[in-house]
Design a protein around this motif. Structure first.
Motif, PDB file in Angstrom:
ATOM      1  N   SER A   1      50.491  55.712  22.754  1.00  0.00           N
ATOM      2  CA  SER A   1      50.382  56.187  21.538  1.00  0.00           C
ATOM      3  C   SER A   1      49.762  55.235  20.583  1.00  0.00           C
ATOM      4  N   VAL A   2      49.581  53.979  21.038  1.00  0.00           N
ATOM      5  CA  VAL A   2      48.645  52.965  20.448  1.00  0.00           C
ATOM      6  C   VAL A   2      47.247  53.037  20.785  1.00  0.00           C
ATOM      7  N   LEU A   3      46.464  53.345  19.691  1.00  0.00           N
ATOM      8  CA  LEU A   3      45.028  53.603  19.936  1.00  0.00           C
ATOM      9  C   LEU A   3      44.252  52.190  19.749  1.00  0.00           C
ATOM     10  N   ASN A   4      44.534  51.474  18.704  1.00  0.00           N
ATOM     11  CA  ASN A   4      44.075  50.274  18.740  1.00  0.00           C
ATOM     12  C   ASN A   4      45.180  49.035  18.135  1.00  0.00           C
ATOM     13  N   CYS A   5      44.765  47.737  18.389  1.00  0.00           N
ATOM     14  CA  CYS A   5      45.649  46.605  17.721  1.00  0.00           C
ATOM     15  C   CYS A   5      44.527  45.398  17.198  1.00  0.00           C
ATOM     16  N   ARG A   6      45.079  44.887  16.264  1.00  0.00           N
ATOM     17  CA  ARG A   6      44.298  43.665  15.726  1.00  0.00           C
ATOM     18  C   ARG A   6      45.167  42.717  14.994  1.00  0.00           C
TER      19      ARG A   6
ATOM     20  N   ARG B   1      52.137  47.775  10.677  1.00  0.00           N
ATOM     21  CA  ARG B   1      51.912  46.192  10.506  1.00  0.00           C
ATOM     22  C   ARG B   1      53.252  45.734  11.001  1.00  0.00           C
ATOM     23  N   ILE B   2      53.049  44.709  11.702  1.00  0.00           N
ATOM     24  CA  ILE B   2      54.293  44.207  12.408  1.00  0.00           C
ATOM     25  C   ILE B   2      54.251  42.666  12.027  1.00  0.00           C
ATOM     26  N   GLY B   3      55.329  42.024  11.301  1.00  0.00           N
ATOM     27  CA  GLY B   3      55.080  40.483  11.116  1.00  0.00           C
ATOM     28  C   GLY B   3      55.909  40.148   9.868  1.00  0.00           C
ATOM     29  N   GLY B   4      56.658  38.859   9.893  1.00  0.00           N
ATOM     30  CA  GLY B   4      57.552  38.473   8.886  1.00  0.00           C
ATOM     31  C   GLY B   4      58.908  38.829   9.103  1.00  0.00           C
ATOM     32  N   ALA B   5      59.792  38.386   8.179  1.00  0.00           N
ATOM     33  CA  ALA B   5      61.336  38.286   8.202  1.00  0.00           C
ATOM     34  C   ALA B   5      61.579  40.106   8.339  1.00  0.00           C
TER      35      ALA B   5
ATOM     36  N   GLU C   1      48.537  44.509  13.350  1.00  0.00           N
ATOM     37  CA  GLU C   1      48.367  46.118  13.036  1.00  0.00           C
ATOM     38  C   GLU C   1      48.109  46.684  14.234  1.00  0.00           C
ATOM     39  N   LEU C   2      48.692  47.808  14.535  1.00  0.00           N
ATOM     40  CA  LEU C   2      48.886  48.580  15.487  1.00  0.00           C
ATOM     41  C   LEU C   2      48.311  50.020  14.804  1.00  0.00           C
TER      42      LEU C   2
END
Length: 147
Positions: free
Chosen positions: A45-50, A77-81, A58-59
């Motif tokens: 399902s994930v086309l790209n990530c950076r 976007r994934i990150g932080g509390a 970011e996925l």
């Protein structure tokens, strides 16, 4: 600062976010490895990530159905509390949602249950998603096989 209110932990200060971001190169490799038939639904399902910044990944995912928003790409976007309260606070109050281990946010406006106006996914998003997936699996098991 009050014990009830914890300071916001940004991705570049969040240990789990930094550890996940450090695995980005390995994850990118798995996306490129089309010969591996054991790829999970996630890598399909994930086309790209950076890496957007230290600890913030970011996925670009492909998701959706014709009956909803349609099948399209979504920046995630994934990150932080994560969103929620500390477990001790939830236990004291007797209600609330325990803080997610990491923040997950859609990068574009989306109206989904459990997603706030800023695109952040709360605990109800994940529990609802899990319930829907379990319901689909149960429905598939109960259906008669057809040709």
């Amino acid at each position: 600062m009050s014990e009830l209110i914890k300071p916001l932990v940004l991705p570049h200060e969040h240990p789990l976010s930094l550890r996940l971001a450090a695995q980005l190169e390995e994850f990118q490799s798995s996306l490129l490895d089309n010969s591996n038939s054991s790829n999970s639904i996630l890598t399909k399902s994930v086309l790209n990530c950076r890496l957007l910044s230290p600890g913030l990944v970011e996925l670009i995912i492909q998701a959706g159905s014709p009956g909803g928003y349609g099948s399209r790409t979504w920046p995630l976007r994934i990150g932080g509390a994560g969103i929620g309260d500390d477990a001790s606070i939830v236990a004291q109050l007797g209600f609330g949602d325990v803080r997610a281990p990491i923040a997950v946010r859609f990068g574009v406006p989306i109206a989904l249950h459990g997603v706030d106006d800023a695109g952040f996914c709360d605990a109800s998003f994940w529990s609802d998603l899990n319930n829907r997936n379990m319901g689909k699996a149960e429905q598939e098991q109960q259906q008669e096989p057809t040709l």
